[in-house]
Design a protein around this motif. Structure first.
Motif, PDB file in Angstrom:
ATOM      1  N   PHE A 179       0.827  -1.206   0.000  1.00 42.14           N
ATOM      2  CA  PHE A 179       0.000   0.000   0.000  1.00 42.14           C
ATOM      3  C   PHE A 179       0.865   1.262   0.000  1.00 42.14           C
ATOM      4  N   GLN A 180       2.017   1.209   0.672  1.00 44.13           N
ATOM      5  CA  GLN A 180       2.926   2.350   0.649  1.00 44.13           C
ATOM      6  C   GLN A 180       3.440   2.607  -0.764  1.00 44.13           C
ATOM      7  N   GLY A 181       3.776   1.523  -1.468  1.00 43.42           N
ATOM      8  CA  GLY A 181       4.235   1.671  -2.847  1.00 43.42           C
ATOM      9  C   GLY A 181       3.166   2.260  -3.750  1.00 43.42           C
ATOM     10  N   LEU A 182       1.934   1.811  -3.586  1.00 42.73           N
ATOM     11  CA  LEU A 182       0.835   2.363  -4.378  1.00 42.73           C
ATOM     12  C   LEU A 182       0.604   3.834  -4.058  1.00 42.73           C
ATOM     13  N   TRP A 183       0.761   4.184  -2.779  1.00 43.73           N
ATOM     14  CA  TRP A 183       0.571   5.582  -2.374  1.00 43.73           C
ATOM     15  C   TRP A 183       1.638   6.485  -2.977  1.00 43.73           C
ATOM     16  N   PHE A 184       2.891   6.041  -2.944  1.00 45.27           N
ATOM     17  CA  PHE A 184       3.967   6.831  -3.548  1.00 45.27           C
ATOM     18  C   PHE A 184       3.770   6.965  -5.059  1.00 45.27           C
ATOM     19  N   ASN A 185       3.251   5.929  -5.691  1.00 40.00           N
ATOM     20  CA  ASN A 185       2.956   6.024  -7.119  1.00 40.00           C
ATOM     21  C   ASN A 185       1.865   7.056  -7.382  1.00 40.00           C
ATOM     22  N   GLN A 186       0.866   7.113  -6.506  1.00 35.71           N
ATOM     23  CA  GLN A 186      -0.190   8.115  -6.666  1.00 35.71           C
ATOM     24  C   GLN A 186       0.333   9.528  -6.443  1.00 35.71           C
ATOM     25  N   MET A 187       1.338   9.675  -5.597  1.00 36.71           N
ATOM     26  CA  MET A 187       1.955  10.986  -5.440  1.00 36.71           C
ATOM     27  C   MET A 187       2.510  11.485  -6.774  1.00 36.71           C
ATOM     28  N   ARG A 188       3.163  10.604  -7.511  1.00 41.19           N
ATOM     29  CA  ARG A 188       3.699  10.986  -8.821  1.00 41.19           C
ATOM     30  C   ARG A 188       2.577  11.296  -9.803  1.00 41.19           C
ATOM     31  N   VAL A 189       1.504  10.504  -9.737  1.00 39.82           N
ATOM     32  CA  VAL A 189       0.366  10.755 -10.625  1.00 39.82           C
ATOM     33  C   VAL A 189      -0.263  12.112 -10.320  1.00 39.82           C
ATOM     34  N   PHE A 190      -0.440  12.420  -9.044  1.00 40.90           N
ATOM     35  CA  PHE A 190      -1.007  13.711  -8.641  1.00 40.90           C
ATOM     36  C   PHE A 190      -0.112  14.856  -9.103  1.00 40.90           C
ATOM     37  N   ARG A 191       1.193  14.715  -8.893  1.00 39.70           N
ATOM     38  CA  ARG A 191       2.118  15.778  -9.272  1.00 39.70           C
ATOM     39  C   ARG A 191       2.091  16.012 -10.789  1.00 39.70           C
ATOM     40  N   LYS A 192       2.068  14.941 -11.546  1.00 42.27           N
ATOM     41  CA  LYS A 192       2.049  15.064 -12.999  1.00 42.27           C
ATOM     42  C   LYS A 192       0.746  15.670 -13.488  1.00 42.27           C
ATOM     43  N   ALA A 193      -0.383  15.192 -12.945  1.00 45.18           N
ATOM     44  CA  ALA A 193      -1.684  15.717 -13.369  1.00 45.18           C
ATOM     45  C   ALA A 193      -1.839  17.176 -12.963  1.00 45.18           C
ATOM     46  N   GLY A 194      -1.407  17.520 -11.739  1.00 49.71           N
ATOM     47  CA  GLY A 194      -1.504  18.902 -11.286  1.00 49.71           C
ATOM     48  C   GLY A 194      -0.655  19.830 -12.123  1.00 49.71           C
ATOM     49  N   GLY A 195       0.559  19.387 -12.481  1.00 51.15           N
ATOM     50  CA  GLY A 195       1.410  20.209 -13.337  1.00 51.15           C
ATOM     51  C   GLY A 195       0.804  20.425 -14.713  1.00 51.15           C
ATOM     52  N   ALA A 196       0.215  19.362 -15.282  1.00 55.68           N
ATOM     53  CA  ALA A 196      -0.404  19.499 -16.601  1.00 55.68           C
ATOM     54  C   ALA A 196      -1.596  20.448 -16.554  1.00 55.68           C
ATOM     55  N   LEU A 197      -2.426  20.347 -15.513  1.00 50.97           N
ATOM     56  CA  LEU A 197      -3.576  21.244 -15.397  1.00 50.97           C
ATOM     57  C   LEU A 197      -3.130  22.685 -15.176  1.00 50.97           C
ATOM     58  N   GLU A 198      -2.069  22.868 -14.416  1.00 53.38           N
ATOM     59  CA  GLU A 198      -1.572  24.219 -14.164  1.00 53.38           C
ATOM     60  C   GLU A 198      -1.046  24.856 -15.440  1.00 53.38           C
ATOM     61  N   VAL A 199      -0.382  24.067 -16.286  1.00 53.94           N
ATOM     62  CA  VAL A 199       0.093  24.589 -17.583  1.00 53.94           C
ATOM     63  C   VAL A 199      -1.084  25.015 -18.450  1.00 53.94           C
ATOM     64  N   ILE A 200      -2.121  24.188 -18.487  1.00 53.78           N
ATOM     65  CA  ILE A 200      -3.315  24.529 -19.275  1.00 53.78           C
ATOM     66  C   ILE A 200      -3.934  25.822 -18.768  1.00 53.78           C
ATOM     67  N   TYR A 201      -4.019  25.962 -17.441  1.00 50.80           N
ATOM     68  CA  TYR A 201      -4.644  27.166 -16.889  1.00 50.80           C
ATOM     69  C   TYR A 201      -3.798  28.405 -17.148  1.00 50.80           C
ATOM     70  N   ARG A 202      -2.479  28.287 -17.006  1.00 48.22           N
ATOM     71  CA  ARG A 202      -1.621  29.449 -17.242  1.00 48.22           C
ATOM     72  C   ARG A 202      -1.718  29.913 -18.693  1.00 48.22           C
ATOM     73  N   GLN A 203      -1.782  28.977 -19.624  1.00 49.88           N
ATOM     74  CA  GLN A 203      -1.960  29.348 -21.028  1.00 49.88           C
ATOM     75  C   GLN A 203      -3.303  30.048 -21.236  1.00 49.88           C
ATOM     76  N   ARG A 204      -4.332  29.499 -20.606  1.00 49.40           N
ATOM     77  CA  ARG A 204      -5.661  30.102 -20.708  1.00 49.40           C
ATOM     78  C   ARG A 204      -5.673  31.495 -20.084  1.00 49.40           C
ATOM     79  N   TRP A 205      -5.009  31.635 -18.946  1.00 50.97           N
ATOM     80  CA  TRP A 205      -4.979  32.916 -18.244  1.00 50.97           C
ATOM     81  C   TRP A 205      -4.230  33.961 -19.053  1.00 50.97           C
ATOM     82  N   LEU A 206      -3.099  33.585 -19.664  1.00 47.94           N
ATOM     83  CA  LEU A 206      -2.335  34.519 -20.498  1.00 47.94           C
ATOM     84  C   LEU A 206      -3.129  34.925 -21.732  1.00 47.94           C
TER      85      LEU A 206
END
Length: 224
Positions: A179-206
């Motif tokens: 379960f710890q391994g799965l949780w750490f994997n989800q941390m990477r998924v969250f970080r990647k998804a959050g970064g992608a959404l933030e890029v989309i929003y910054r482009q939209r905002w600009l």
């Protein structure tokens, strides 16, 4: 020996060990069900939300709301629902939502940690109590005679609780690490998804800022 005989010969420590084993199994089953749903559905939900956000922001909010049974959807929805936030506020909303969702995804870990720590100790306690009971009946004059046969059997039976405690701890530890391994994997998924959404929003905002400046070319000079 059948389970009933093991419980009887293992001593009093077997009862709390039985409770810990039931608690461990129920927690493991619940966590396996939870992680099975997360691993199978999170990536699809993430792709849907990000793909929709790049085309239609309002529709992305609706898609995220419909998928809130997945932690990644609730994580991405937190900044999505903000009304025209500054990029820094958007980033802070992502970080806050990530902390909340990742903490909730570790539900059950504390229970397994407690079981891993307590099971061997309870098993050892049962063995010590069994040894005290077995050795307490030995007299020096009985050494080397047939009367010590029962004592030897009692010592062997007292080790049952230690073995049971170790088995419970080992199984719990194996799943805890999974379960710890799965949780750490989800941390990477969250970080990647959050970064992608933030890029989309910054482009939209600009783009919105550029469109506003084009529509109001003299607003800044007039205000000064």
């Amino acid at each position: 020996m059948n389970p009933i005989e093991l419980m009887q010969k293992g001593g009093l420590a077997m009862w709390p060990l039985l409770f810990l084993s039931i608690l461990s199994v129920s927690t493991i089953i619940e966590r396996l069900w939870f992680w099975g749903q997360i691993v199978l559905g999170n990536q699809q939900v993430t792709d849907r939300i990000l793909d929709t956000a790049s085309r239609d922001w309002d529709l992305a909010i609706r898609v995220a709301k419909e998928s809130q049974k997945y932690p990644i959807a609730k994580y991405l929805l937190a900044p999505l629902r903000l009304p025209h936030p500054d990029p820094e506020i958007f980033h802070l909303a992502l970080e806050s939502a990530a902390d909340d969702e990742l903490a909730l995804m570790r539900r059950g870990d504390k229970i397994l940690e407690a079981i891993i720590a307590l099971s061997p100790l309870l098993g050892l306690l049962g063995t010590v109590l069994g040894l005290i009971q077995s050795l307490g009946s030995i007299q020096i004059s009985d050494l080397g005679t047939s009367s010590t046969t029962g004592v030897t059997l009692g010592i062997a039976e007292s080790l049952i609780s230690t073995a049971a405690g170790l088995i419970i701890a080992i199984i719990s530890l194996a799943f805890y690490r999974l379960f710890q391994g799965l949780w750490f994997n989800q941390m990477r998924v969250f970080r990647k998804a959050g970064g992608a959404l933030e890029v989309i929003y910054r482009q939209r905002w600009l783009e919105e800022e550029a469109q506003y400046e084009e529509a109001h070319p003299y607003s800044e000079s007039a205000s000064s």
